[in-house]
Design a protein around this motif. Sequence first.
Motif, mmCIF file in Angstrom:
data_model
loop_
_atom_site.group_PDB
_atom_site.id
_atom_site.type_symbol
_atom_site.label_atom_id
_atom_site.label_comp_id
_atom_site.label_asym_id
_atom_site.label_seq_id
_atom_site.Cartn_x
_atom_site.Cartn_y
_atom_site.Cartn_z
ATOM 1 N N ALA A 153 47.228 22.468 45.676
ATOM 2 C CA ALA A 153 45.766 22.518 45.546
ATOM 3 C C ALA A 153 45.384 23.907 45.047
ATOM 4 C CB ALA A 153 45.071 22.234 46.867
ATOM 5 N N SER A 154 44.382 23.969 44.130
ATOM 6 C CA SER A 154 44.001 25.252 43.554
ATOM 7 C C SER A 154 42.583 25.163 43.003
ATOM 8 C CB SER A 154 44.970 25.663 42.438
ATOM 9 O OG SER A 154 44.553 26.851 41.818
ATOM 10 N N GLY A 155 41.937 26.325 42.934
ATOM 11 C CA GLY A 155 40.622 26.418 42.320
ATOM 12 C C GLY A 155 40.693 26.886 40.881
ATOM 13 N N ASN A 156 41.921 27.036 40.334
ATOM 14 C CA ASN A 156 42.125 27.464 38.961
ATOM 15 C C ASN A 156 42.558 26.277 38.107
ATOM 16 O OD1 ASN A 156 44.306 28.483 36.813
ATOM 17 N ND2 ASN A 156 42.773 30.097 37.079
ATOM 18 N N GLY A 157 41.939 26.151 36.937
ATOM 19 C CA GLY A 157 42.252 25.011 36.082
ATOM 20 C C GLY A 157 43.704 24.971 35.661
ATOM 21 N N TYR A 158 44.284 26.133 35.384
ATOM 22 C CA TYR A 158 45.680 26.176 34.974
ATOM 23 C C TYR A 158 46.604 25.766 36.116
ATOM 24 C CZ TYR A 158 50.186 28.328 33.832
ATOM 25 O OH TYR A 158 51.514 28.545 33.620
ATOM 26 N N TYR A 159 46.288 26.213 37.329
ATOM 27 C CA TYR A 159 47.113 25.857 38.481
ATOM 28 C C TYR A 159 46.934 24.394 38.875
ATOM 29 C CZ TYR A 159 48.339 30.747 39.321
ATOM 30 O OH TYR A 159 48.843 32.015 39.214
ATOM 31 N N LYS A 160 45.774 23.810 38.568
ATOM 32 C CA LYS A 160 45.566 22.396 38.900
ATOM 33 C C LYS A 160 46.580 21.510 38.179
ATOM 34 C CE LYS A 160 40.624 22.656 39.978
ATOM 35 N NZ LYS A 160 39.256 22.267 39.569
ATOM 36 N N LYS A 161 46.889 21.880 36.939
ATOM 37 C CA LYS A 161 47.904 21.107 36.210
ATOM 38 C C LYS A 161 49.260 21.209 36.895
ATOM 39 C CE LYS A 161 45.560 21.878 31.789
ATOM 40 N NZ LYS A 161 45.683 22.463 30.423
ATOM 41 N N LEU A 162 49.551 22.389 37.428
ATOM 42 C CA LEU A 162 50.816 22.549 38.157
ATOM 43 C C LEU A 162 50.780 21.791 39.471
ATOM 44 C CD1 LEU A 162 51.431 26.384 37.626
ATOM 45 C CD2 LEU A 162 52.260 24.480 36.238
ATOM 46 N N SER B 60 39.077 23.304 45.197
ATOM 47 C CA SER B 60 38.643 23.477 43.803
ATOM 48 C C SER B 60 37.260 24.102 43.721
ATOM 49 C CB SER B 60 38.653 22.138 43.067
ATOM 50 O OG SER B 60 39.959 21.593 43.037
ATOM 51 N N LYS B 61 36.406 23.850 44.731
ATOM 52 C CA LYS B 61 35.032 24.340 44.686
ATOM 53 C C LYS B 61 34.863 25.734 45.281
ATOM 54 C CE LYS B 61 33.091 19.669 45.029
ATOM 55 N NZ LYS B 61 32.260 18.751 45.850
ATOM 56 N N ILE B 62 35.808 26.197 46.049
ATOM 57 C CA ILE B 62 35.672 27.491 46.709
ATOM 58 C C ILE B 62 35.859 28.612 45.681
ATOM 59 C CG2 ILE B 62 36.666 29.076 48.402
ATOM 60 C CD1 ILE B 62 37.371 26.670 50.105
ATOM 61 N N ARG B 63 34.938 29.589 45.695
ATOM 62 C CA ARG B 63 35.030 30.737 44.820
ATOM 63 C C ARG B 63 34.987 32.019 45.660
ATOM 64 N NH1 ARG B 63 37.056 28.082 42.060
ATOM 65 N NH2 ARG B 63 36.619 27.346 39.941
ATOM 66 N N ILE B 64 35.849 32.931 45.312
ATOM 67 C CA ILE B 64 35.904 34.246 45.961
ATOM 68 C C ILE B 64 35.281 35.238 44.990
ATOM 69 C CG2 ILE B 64 37.340 35.971 47.060
ATOM 70 C CD1 ILE B 64 37.392 33.235 48.415
ATOM 71 N N GLY B 65 34.128 35.777 45.357
ATOM 72 C CA GLY B 65 33.424 36.639 44.421
ATOM 73 C C GLY B 65 32.899 35.823 43.260
ATOM 74 N N LYS B 66 33.053 36.332 42.041
ATOM 75 C CA LYS B 66 32.589 35.607 40.854
ATOM 76 C C LYS B 66 33.683 34.753 40.241
ATOM 77 C CE LYS B 66 29.032 38.969 39.498
ATOM 78 N NZ LYS B 66 28.559 39.871 38.413
ATOM 79 N N THR C 171 46.834 31.491 49.248
ATOM 80 C CA THR C 171 46.759 32.681 48.399
ATOM 81 C C THR C 171 45.356 32.783 47.807
ATOM 82 O OG1 THR C 171 47.459 31.585 46.357
ATOM 83 C CG2 THR C 171 49.184 32.431 47.797
ATOM 84 N N VAL C 172 44.877 34.004 47.715
ATOM 85 C CA VAL C 172 43.591 34.300 47.084
ATOM 86 C C VAL C 172 43.871 35.167 45.870
ATOM 87 C CG1 VAL C 172 41.335 35.392 47.344
ATOM 88 C CG2 VAL C 172 42.376 34.198 49.281
ATOM 89 N N GLU C 173 43.438 34.702 44.713
ATOM 90 C CA GLU C 173 43.624 35.455 43.473
ATOM 91 C C GLU C 173 42.267 35.911 42.963
ATOM 92 O OE1 GLU C 173 46.138 34.012 40.449
ATOM 93 O OE2 GLU C 173 47.602 33.104 41.813
ATOM 94 N N LEU C 174 42.171 37.199 42.690
ATOM 95 C CA LEU C 174 40.922 37.797 42.215
ATOM 96 C C LEU C 174 41.259 38.707 41.043
ATOM 97 C CD1 LEU C 174 37.866 37.972 42.960
ATOM 98 C CD2 LEU C 174 38.405 40.033 44.229
#
Length: 324
Positions: free
Chosen positions: A72-81, A51-57, A127-130
């Motif tokens: 596990a995800s660093g995106n709020g929407y994916y956290k619900k999933l 959740s804390k890891i950020r790729i770029g901004k 997966t890395v989403e940018l």
Amino acid sequence: VIKGDLHISEVYQSEDLTPTITLALPVKHLGNTTGILAVELDLFHLWQLISKIRIGKNGYLNLLTPKGKIFASGNGYYKKLAINMTNYPHIELLSAAQNKVFEANTQNKSHLIVFSTLPKPFNWTVTVELPSTEAYALSNKMRTNLVYGIIILLFVVLLTSLVLSRQIILDPIGKIMQRIREISKGRLEGKIILKNKDEFALLAETLNNMSDKIIESQKSLIRKEKQALLGRVASQLVHDLKHPVQSIENYTTLLIEQPEKEEYRVLGRSVLKNELNKINFFLDSLHDLAADIPHYPSKQQLHPLINNVVNSLVPQMHQKNIQL
């Protein structure tokens, strides 16, 4: 496990709704498996770390089970999933991607997605989403800089062309016109000096020679003390030179105003050549003025003579919008 291998279970939810896995290890004694050690690992800290890891901004990581469920995800929407262990929304695109890179819309925004599968025994997919705007920011900046560079280069080329055109065309024509005006006013002294070796230099040299011949002819007339004849000769000289000099001046003016028209350049070169030939012929005749000039009538074609006269009047017709 009894065969001596490590076993890791699928990620599942524990009673407190946190992602969990079970590890089973063989317990060996003297090379033989004597028991099994089963450990239940809570992945909550891993969940927090992701959740804390950020790729770029604005980029983030996702962890998927081998079956494509997100845990596990660093995106709020994916956290619900991830809480419900739901399938990753882009699992079909992920399975079809050949280069482990694809683009997809997440929350109505285009994202560049890169993925990789961890080696055994985990087999998890990372997966890395940018956001696409951020992923292509550098290339867009380079493209913008390239466009600006091309614009600046075109401006420099245009400016250089203007400078060169002034040095190669406008300046020589200006000097030639100034010299023609001086000759038409009777100021025969002086030379036109051009550095380039082109048609303008040839015209300048012809004008210089013309001035020299006129001066030489005048001196010859003075030496022969033909004062009475000198007035008539001078008058005839101005009369005979006025038309070719005027034609040369008109064509040089026309070339300055419309240098890009090839028709005027070709026609102008022909007219200038004819007029200069007339001037040279006149000067040669003037040089032999002291001697008796025999009369030899000869046949002439009327059409070329009329055509030369008409061509010499093209600049005046152009200025008065007359078409022939």
